[in-house]
Scaffold this active site. Structure first.
Site, PDB file in Angstrom:
ATOM      1  N   GLY A  44       0.515  -1.230   0.057  1.00  0.00           N
ATOM      2  CA  GLY A  44      -0.193   0.138   0.041  1.00  0.00           C
ATOM      3  C   GLY A  44       0.921   1.302  -0.091  1.00  0.00           C
ATOM      4  N   VAL A  62      16.616   9.420  -2.293  1.00  0.00           N
ATOM      5  CA  VAL A  62      17.590   8.542  -2.572  1.00  0.00           C
ATOM      6  C   VAL A  62      17.671   8.652  -3.788  1.00  0.00           C
ATOM      7  CG1 VAL A  62      17.043   5.206  -3.248  1.00  0.00           C
ATOM      8  CG2 VAL A  62      16.274   7.148  -1.045  1.00  0.00           C
ATOM      9  N   THR A  63      16.735   8.526  -4.698  1.00  0.00           N
ATOM     10  CA  THR A  63      17.572   9.072  -6.076  1.00  0.00           C
ATOM     11  C   THR A  63      18.813  10.215  -6.328  1.00  0.00           C
ATOM     12  OG1 THR A  63      15.635   8.544  -7.196  1.00  0.00           O
ATOM     13  CG2 THR A  63      16.883   9.706  -8.445  1.00  0.00           C
ATOM     14  N   ARG A  64      18.736  11.488  -5.915  1.00  0.00           N
ATOM     15  CA  ARG A  64      19.265  12.469  -5.296  1.00  0.00           C
ATOM     16  C   ARG A  64      20.647  12.176  -5.069  1.00  0.00           C
ATOM     17  NH1 ARG A  64      15.975  18.059  -6.184  1.00  0.00           N
ATOM     18  NH2 ARG A  64      15.692  17.675  -7.990  1.00  0.00           N
ATOM     19  N   ARG A 112       0.318  -5.652  -5.405  1.00  0.00           N
ATOM     20  CA  ARG A 112       0.865  -6.961  -4.430  1.00  0.00           C
ATOM     21  C   ARG A 112       1.231  -7.854  -5.809  1.00  0.00           C
ATOM     22  NH1 ARG A 112      -0.040  -4.971   0.300  1.00  0.00           N
ATOM     23  NH2 ARG A 112      -2.203  -3.361   0.382  1.00  0.00           N
ATOM     24  N   GLY A 164       5.383  -6.748   4.830  1.00  0.00           N
ATOM     25  CA  GLY A 164       4.707  -7.747   3.829  1.00  0.00           C
ATOM     26  C   GLY A 164       6.368  -8.083   2.439  1.00  0.00           C
ATOM     27  N   THR A 173       4.650   3.101   5.550  1.00  0.00           N
ATOM     28  CA  THR A 173       3.192   2.548   6.001  1.00  0.00           C
ATOM     29  C   THR A 173       2.799   3.572   6.787  1.00  0.00           C
ATOM     30  OG1 THR A 173       1.649   1.326   7.190  1.00  0.00           O
ATOM     31  CG2 THR A 173       3.728   1.546   7.706  1.00  0.00           C
ATOM     32  N   ASP A 206       0.387   2.612   8.990  1.00  0.00           N
ATOM     33  CA  ASP A 206       0.011   1.660   9.861  1.00  0.00           C
ATOM     34  C   ASP A 206       0.704   2.144  10.850  1.00  0.00           C
ATOM     35  OD1 ASP A 206      -1.626   0.868   8.250  1.00  0.00           O
ATOM     36  OD2 ASP A 206      -0.951  -0.807   7.738  1.00  0.00           O
TER      37      ASP A 206
END
Length: 194
Positions: free
Chosen positions: A14, A26-28, A75, A107, A129, A131
């Site tokens: 999700g 992360v990319t830069r 998924r 997951g 997440t 959650d």
């Protein structure tokens, strides 16, 4: 272990607010450090089906304010199989990827751990997440915000999960009770941005 020259980045499971900011960071950072970056669309599913593209700074410009994830997510039950992970590994090697950055929940990070152990391949997990239920971290990317805030803000979660958009819209419209429907859609967005 040889030097890491190329990283792959994917989002899985999700989506959560802040994933695009993580993708951008992360990319830069990798490009600044002299690495090449490969964006992997649709998470582990894209890793298996070879949806891997070169990422430059232009790919991540002007994305922080967007909801969802520009890499999309899906998924992928196939990744739970040894055969699926072998296909993913073959694609990674063919694209010259030396390490993988996985942004996702329980997951997704479990899949990264299994993959890393199985192929002795470096994987870095960024907890993403809504959650906030991952062991070992007090906070996650997306903690405290939920998808409905995206609906009326010009950055729909439907861009990441097109099949969810009508369902989310219907759910919000059907749960309004005596309050106007726009209050539910706009109120959630303001609460998440505080």
């Amino acid at each position: 272990m040889s030097e890491i020259k190329c990283i792959g980045i994917l989002t899985s499971g999700g989506d959560a607010p802040g994933m695009n900011a993580a993708i951008r960071a992360v990319t830069r950072s990798a490009i600044f450090s002299g690495m090449t970056v490969k964006g992997i669309y649709r998470g582990y599913k894209g890793l298996i089906s070879d949806e891997i593209v070169d990422f430059k700074t232009q790919n991540v410009s002007n994305i922080i304010q967007m909801g969802g994830t520009i890499l999309k997510t899906a998924r992928c039950p196939e990744f739970a199989t040894k055969e699926g992970r072998q296909l993913a590994y073959d694609n990674i090697r063919r694209h010259g990827i030396d390490a993988l950055v996985v942004i996702g929940g329980d997951g997704s990070l479990t899949g990264a751990r299994i993959f890393a152990n199985e192929f002795n391949f470096p994987c870095i997990g960024l907890p993403g997440t809504i959650d906030n239920d991952l062991y070992g971290t007090d906070s996650t990317i997306g903690r405290g915000c939920h998808h409905p805030r995206d609906l009326d803000r010009g950055r729909p979660a439907g861009r990441t999960h097109p099949e969810w958009f009508p369902k989310i819209q219907k759910l919000i419209d059907s749960t309004g009770g005596r309050k106007p429907r726009h209050w539910w859609r706009n109120g959630a967005g303001r609460a998440c941005q505080k």
